[in-house]
Write a protein that holds these residues in place. Structure first.
Motif: not given
Length: 272
Positions: A2-7, A25-29, A60-66, A180-189
């Protein structure tokens, strides 16, 4: 991995606003879609990932970094498009991009590529630009140093349909390159076309977390149609993969991502 981990992230602003016991969690790639209306807690979550807010509860960590203790490193390395982009208005877009590259110390190898892709001239004062033009500057700034992790908060806000399509193409390409991409959006498409997994947040709590296909499989609506005779019903059932019972045929349809989202969210569910 996991690249992003929220616990168990909790940030309570009172009156049911904030985020509550949020874990994902968001996995690498992986490209991960984060859905919710305004005030749902999406931006609060992303601000924790950026190290702008210190978690009250959870990690909250990204690539193991706090994300709080090592926020200076994280902020320089990742690509970030905020929900509301703040600029130094007296700068030109070229000056702003040079400033951003200098702050990060990571270069701007893809700046020209991004400027060309979004038909953006680096000349002219930012304060004279439209919202769409400013959004393009934010996109260029987020992608120009070729980051491995991207946090995108409403990234196509203000863009016209052509530029939205170009952005979707860009995200699709970056996903194929292993970003690795986390995308917040209102655009469902755009979420449906780019993200493999989706999280839906309601009133600060995660109410759904699964792949797009799995969510559709869970949300199937049956419709029953009565035909004039059994022969007609049989032909109808065959054409539409339905289940026949005499002259009645039941057909199941998979919902769109927007319909699934509305199933999880009603008008009484405000948050942030």
């Amino acid at each position: 991995m996991s690249a992003i981990v929220i616990s168990n992230l909790t940030r309570d602003y009172g009156e049911n606003r904030g985020v509550f016991d949020l874990s994902l969690t968001v996995g690498k790639s992986e490209a991960f879609g984060f859905l919710g209306p305004n005030g749902a807690g999406k931006t609060t979550t992303i601000r924790h990932l950026m190290g702008f807010i210190k978690p009250k509860v959870g990690t909250v960590t990204i690539d193991g970094r706090d994300c709080w203790r090592e926020r200076d490193i994280i902020q320089k390395q990742l690509g970030y498009i905020p929900g509301e982009i703040a600029f130094f208005d007296d700068m030109s877009s070229a000056e702003f991009l040079r400033f951003t590259a200098k702050y990060r110390g990571t270069g701007n190898a893809r700046e020209k590529e991004m400027l060309d892709r979004f038909d953006l001239s680096p000349k002219g004062k930012i304060k004279k630009m439209s919202k769409g033009m400013k959004q393009k500057i934010g996109i260029v700034a987020a992608f120009m140093h070729d980051p491995e992790v991207l946090l995108l908060d409403e990234p196509t806000s203000g863009l016209d349909p052509l530029m939205q399509c170009r952005f979707i193409d860009l995200v699709t390409e970056e996903k194929k390159r292993g970003k690795t991409i986390l995308m917040s959006s209102h655009m469902f498409d755009e979420v449906e076309r780019t993200c493999h997994r989706i999280g839906i947040i309601r009133a600060g709590r995660l109410v759904a977390l699964d792949t797009t296909d799995a969510l559709r499989d869970k949300h199937v609506r049956p419709y029953t149609v009565r035909l004039d005779d059994e022969q007609t019903a049989s032909a109808f059932a065959k054409d539409f993969d339905g289940r026949q019972d005499g002259v009645a045929v039941t057909v199941s349809t998979r919902q769109t991502l927007e319909q699934i989202f509305l199933d999880y969210y009603d008008v009484s569910g405000g948050d942030r």
